[in-house]
Design an enzyme around this catalytic site. Structure first.
Site, PDB file in Angstrom:
ATOM      1  N   GLY A 249      40.144  44.062  13.149  1.00 18.61           N
ATOM      2  CA  GLY A 249      38.800  43.576  13.427  1.00 18.61           C
ATOM      3  C   GLY A 249      37.824  44.697  13.646  1.00 18.61           C
ATOM      4  O   GLY A 249      36.731  44.483  14.143  1.00 18.61           O
ATOM      5  N   CYS A 250      38.206  45.933  13.287  1.00 14.16           N
ATOM      6  CA  CYS A 250      37.367  47.092  13.618  1.00 14.16           C
ATOM      7  C   CYS A 250      36.926  47.848  12.381  1.00 14.16           C
ATOM      8  O   CYS A 250      36.653  49.038  12.442  1.00 14.16           O
ATOM      9  CB  CYS A 250      38.126  48.036  14.546  1.00 14.16           C
ATOM     10  SG  CYS A 250      38.659  47.260  16.073  1.00 14.16           S
ATOM     11  N   GLY A 251      36.870  47.213  11.244  1.00 13.28           N
ATOM     12  CA  GLY A 251      36.348  47.878  10.061  1.00 13.28           C
ATOM     13  C   GLY A 251      37.358  48.829   9.463  1.00 13.28           C
ATOM     14  O   GLY A 251      38.131  48.452   8.592  1.00 13.28           O
TER      15      GLY A 251
END
Length: 276
Positions: free
Chosen positions: A120-122
């Site tokens: 979820g952090c790119g």
């Protein structure tokens, strides 16, 4: 467990001047100022010689991060399962070789099949530094947005964020056209997801990304610079200050990068101010 940092610079990865990064204020006076920016770097983590993840992190207490990441990601069940950590620096990136217990390594290999697509952090979760710090095309030189198009932009963005007004906790990416009007707004819990949605909407509507500029309401981190350059935006405006790495990459790839502070005039970080 032994910890070794092979490069003494790994404890302090700052690449900016002591007084920070120069910017020019977007008003008639065009005053030049300096600001210290949060640092950002790519950290590649390998366990027992197998590449596992690349994370975008602040370059301090890296070994603490590696231990915490290993525990919270269930790579190891206890800190005692980590036998050794070696951190090395190469330019703008770090690599960590982590030796873990055989039983933990066996479990990790079983888990790896389910890791793809869960980040979820790119940039978190990619397995090569080349993906975290990729080769990008350099944009053509483009003019900055007119100052008038940035006037009251924060207020106008708030009016466009319909989902956020209902639930909060959502980032937005918006497109401002050549007339200064916000014509597209996409929201998502992930800042990179919101920008991806905006880029997809521009493509589906056959809009030229260079005809206006993109705005992100979130922290401006490196993956957003990557996406903006790849999409061909001339300018990216962020409501939060960029990291030092963002400024360097924006300047390197000729992406106009503007920070819109809460109570100050816009700050142009890229292109770099001309030296007086």
């Amino acid at each position: 467990m032994s910890h070794r940092t092979a490069d003494p610079l790994a404890e302090s990865a700052t690449a900016q001047m002591p007084d920070g990064y120069a910017y020019v204020e977007l008003d008639e006076a065009a005053s030049v100022g300096h600001a210290l920016l949060a640092e950002e770097c790519a950290l590649a983590i390998a366990y027992n010689g197998i590449s596992h993840a690349v994370m975008m992190v602040s370059p301090s207490a890296l070994e603490d991060f590696i231990v915490g990441f290993s525990l919270t990601s269930a790579v190891v069940g206890a800190a005692k399962d980590i036998y050794d950590i070696q951190v090395r620096r190469a330019g703008e990136a770090f690599s960590a070789e982590v030796q873990i217990a055989s039983r933990a390594f066996w479990t990790l290999k079983q888990q790896r099949r389910s890791l793809a697509g869960t980040s979820g952090c790119g940039l978190c979760g990619v397995e090569a530094l080349e993906q975290a710090l990729p080769q990008l095309d350099t944009l053509s030189v483009n003019p900055l947005p007119p100052a008038a198009h940035l006037a009251d932009l924060r207020t106008r963005i708030g009016e466009m964020q319909k989902l956020a007004r209902q639930s909060g906790a959502l980032h937005a990416a918006l497109f401002v056209d050549e007339l200064g009007e916000i014509v597209l707004c996409r929201e998502d819990i992930g800042r990179h997801n919101a920008l991806d949605k905006l880029i997809g909407a521009l493509s589906r509507e056959s809009r030229d990304a260079r005809s206006g500029f993109a705005v992100v309401t979130s922290r401006c981190s490196l993956e957003l610079i990557h996406k903006a350059v790849r999409a061909g935006f001339a300018s990216l405006v962020s409501l939060s200050a960029p990291t030092d790495l963002c400024v360097r990459w924006a300047r390197r790839h000729r992406l106009n990068l503007i920070h819109l502070p809460h109570h100050s005039v816009p700050r142009i970080y890229s292109p770099a101010p001309a030296r007086g």
